[in-house]
Enzyme design. Structure first.
Site, PDB file in Angstrom:
ATOM      1  CD  GLU A 188      -3.084   0.902   0.472  1.00  8.16           C
ATOM      2  OE1 GLU A 188      -3.208   1.610  -0.540  1.00  8.16           O
ATOM      3  OE2 GLU A 188      -3.880   0.009   0.796  1.00  8.16           O
TER       4      GLU A 188
ATOM      5  CG  ASP B  70      -0.961   4.968  -1.200  1.00  5.74           C
ATOM      6  OD1 ASP B  70      -1.564   4.460  -2.153  1.00  5.74           O
ATOM      7  OD2 ASP B  70      -1.384   4.920  -0.028  1.00  5.74           O
TER       8      ASP B  70
ATOM      9  CB  SER C 118      -4.989   1.366  -2.854  1.00  5.25           C
ATOM     10  OG  SER C 118      -5.444   1.125  -1.559  1.00  5.25           O
TER      11      SER C 118
END
EC number: 3.4.14.10
Length: 611
Positions: free
Chosen positions: A299, A303, A517
């Site tokens: 994650e 990002d 995401s």
């Protein structure tokens, strides 16, 4: 800083007792434990919890009025964002609330110098043993466990306050918040090994709205920074590199660490000019960013690599906030700090110059969040928006469901004890003061099936989306999903972006990852580029985006790539369908950066400001 003013209440310290008011305790808040949570045992009396007491904000309506005026391109105040001091003054509680809550705490032996106050004095923070919290709140805490997420919490399902304090306290947490705060990456489409490029010799794909009208054929199987800039018409735009004050940030939770070595490989692969550069790491409440390669987070890497790759050389920040499941409370366990999101919000609101664009790829089911808590958190977003900060959030990966339906029936259930089938909205995406980003895939783009979308059961539909959402609802066949969603609720997502097959580097290897995401940091990246264009012309940042997005959607729809194919199934249904204009799968669609830049690079976007 806010955090540095807190003091741990020394257990057993006695403070001169104040006379206690004669009063009756009545219930302040009561909830049904969300599905999947089981009561394990009484919480140890000596276990220390950090109680956050939210005091009423009597002038919040005035703050909200300012927020909409400075965010509305039809208004003459558009872009005239408020200062930190102005916002703090507008959310300050009445002095009586501070005095009465302080008196109540002191009557329970809590010294005044052990009470932490936020800069606006609208939060009081104390650390107390469970035994004392139970006495103060006339309740019983238990250890609760959630098998699916391997989480444990110390919580209660109801608490009470003296009658005279009800109007002076909005909420106290941790009490009734059973959160499984999680990343918004699809469990189906994440972390697949990267495939060899077999499309390099294929002819480009014709996309009229793209840069040069074409997109590399390889973008149909692997998404890169180059793909996104081609598809969203941003090839050739170079940010000022911070000379104009522009910044971008992403948030990290649950011990998701952004690995610098992986970032270097990503830059070498996709953004060669950025090699040997990095981002600033800011720790909140002791958050770490472990650089052991095996600790790299998919994650966090997704990002940071894409948000910062799209916007290079814009100064970038990774906020890492402590707190991670599993949390096993016992006498020897440190203080329960299992609400990291609120801690980050309190931290960022105390910063004088926060980044203008911030992306978050985490969330929860709206129905697991007590209304008092959700409303208060949503109001914190409004404070950031009023100060000129654009906040993007993943819309979720469960379609119209919650991403965790009953495995036998594939249905979704209410959390009010009825166990009725209901579409499940995601939070914070359902908050009207943030920009929710749904997902697309392929070139030309279609909606991806897991794109979270629908309608809030808590927040009413804001005026800025009345026209667009009403038009969408009017096109539904009569009786469609009647009783499964709230047609008068805040609708989401607002926009969308690619969300599948993103090529990142994880533990030194290329992998493909997906989910909304990916959508949120992608859209945030292009918002940051728009801010860069505005700041370079001496214009203020965009701030709270939604009133502008819905105005552009009505006046200049070509500034978004409308997605009209696909749906978002969930809860045993096909979900909503993508359609012309706004829809509850992809919002207004994906950004056409070149067109958006033309619109926002003037003082009065769209020329809509009324005299």
């Amino acid at each position: 800083m806010f955090l540095s003013s807190w003091f741990v209440l020394a257990l057993g310290t006695l403070v001169g007792a104040l006379p206690k008011r004669e009063c009756v305790h009545t219930v302040k808040e009561s909830v049904n434990p969300p599905r999947g949570w089981a009561k394990v045992q009484p919480a140890p009396a000596d276990h220390v919890i950090e109680l956050r007491i939210g005091l009423p904000q009597p002038n919040f309506a005035t703050l909200e009025k300012h927020l909409y005026e400075v965010s509305d391109p039809y208004h003459e105040r558009y872009g005239a964002h408020l200062s930190k001091e102005e916002v703090d003054a507008l959310v300050a509680p009445h002095p009586d609330s501070i005095d009465l809550v302080t008196e109540w705490l002191m009557s329970h032996g809590i010294s005044e110098d052990s009470m932490g106050l936020s800069p606006a004095q609208d939060w009081v923070v104390i650390k107390v043993p469970v035994g004392l919290a139970e006495k103060m709140l006339n309740t019983e805490y238990h250890v609760w466990s959630h098998e699916a997420s391997n989480s444990s919490l110390v919580r209660t399902t109801t608490y009470s306050l003296p009658d005279y304090l009800h109007e002076h306290i909005d909420l106290i947490q941790p009490t009734t918040l059973f959160s499984t705060w999680r990343g918004m990456k699809s469990t189906i489409h994440s972390s697949q090994p990267a495939k060899p490029d077999t499309m390099s010799s294929a002819p480009p794909i014709k996309v009229p709205s793209a840069s040069g009208g074409e997109v590399d054929a390889s973008c149909n199987t692997t998404i890169t920074v180059s793909c996104l800039k081609q598809l969203y018409n941003a090839v050739g735009f170079t940010p000022a590199g911070g000379k104009n004050g522009n910044q971008i940030a992403v948030t990290g939770y649950l011990e998701q660490f952004a690995n610098i070595a992986d970032l270097e490989l990503f830059y070498a692969d996709q953004v060669p000019a950025a090699v040997n550069t990095s981002f600033e790491v800011i720790s909140v409440n002791g958050g770490e960013n472990n650089q052991t390669l095996s600790e790299a987070g998919d994650e966090a890497n997704l990002d940071t690599q894409f948000a910062f790759g799209i916007t290079f050389p814009t100064p970038a920040t990774f906020f890492t906030t402590a707190g991670s499941p599993p949390f096993i409370p016992d006498i020897g366990t440190p203080t329960d700090t299992n609400e990291p999101y609120l801690q980050w919000l309190e931290f960022i609101l105390d910063q004088r110059d926060p980044p203008q664009t911030i992306s978050t790829s985490y969330g929860d089911d709206e129905q697991t969040v007590p209304p008092s808590f959700a409303t208060r958190v949503c109001n914190l977003f409004a404070q950031l928006g009023a100060r000129g900060v654009s906040l993007t959030f993943s819309s979720g990966d469960g379609g119209v469901g919650d991403g965790d339906p009953d495995p036998a029936t594939q249905e979704c259930f209410t959390n009010d004890g009825r166990n009725a089938t209901r579409f499940i909205a995601g939070f914070p995406a359902s908050c009207p003061f943030v920009t929710a980003v749904g997902g697309t895939t392929f070139v030309p783009e279609v909606a991806i099936s897991f794109s979270g979308g629908g309608f809030s059961d808590l927040f009413p539909r804001p005026s800025y989306q009345e026209k667009a959402v009403t038009a969408f609802l009017d096109e539904l066949a009569p009786g469609t999903y009647e009783g499964l969603f709230n047609p008068n609720g805040r609708a989401f997502p607002d926009v969308s972006a690619q969300s599948n097959n993103f090529r990142i580097f994880l533990e030194g290897e290329p992998v493909l990852i997906g989910g909304t995401s990916a959508s949120s940091p992608t859209f945030a990246g292009f918002v940051s580029l728009l801010n860069d264009a505005r700041l370079s012309k001496g214009l203020p940042p965009l701030g709270f985006l939604n009133p502008l997005i819905y105005a552009i959607g009505a006046e200049e729809p070509s500034a978004f790539n409308d997605i009209t194919v696909g749906n978002n199934p969930g809860c045993g249904t096909p979900g909503f369908n993508s359609s012309v204009g706004w829809d509850a799968v992809t919002g207004f669609g994906t950004p056409n950066f070149g067109k958006l830049k033309e619109v926002v690079s003037v003082k009065n976007p769209l020329g809509l400001v009324q005299s």
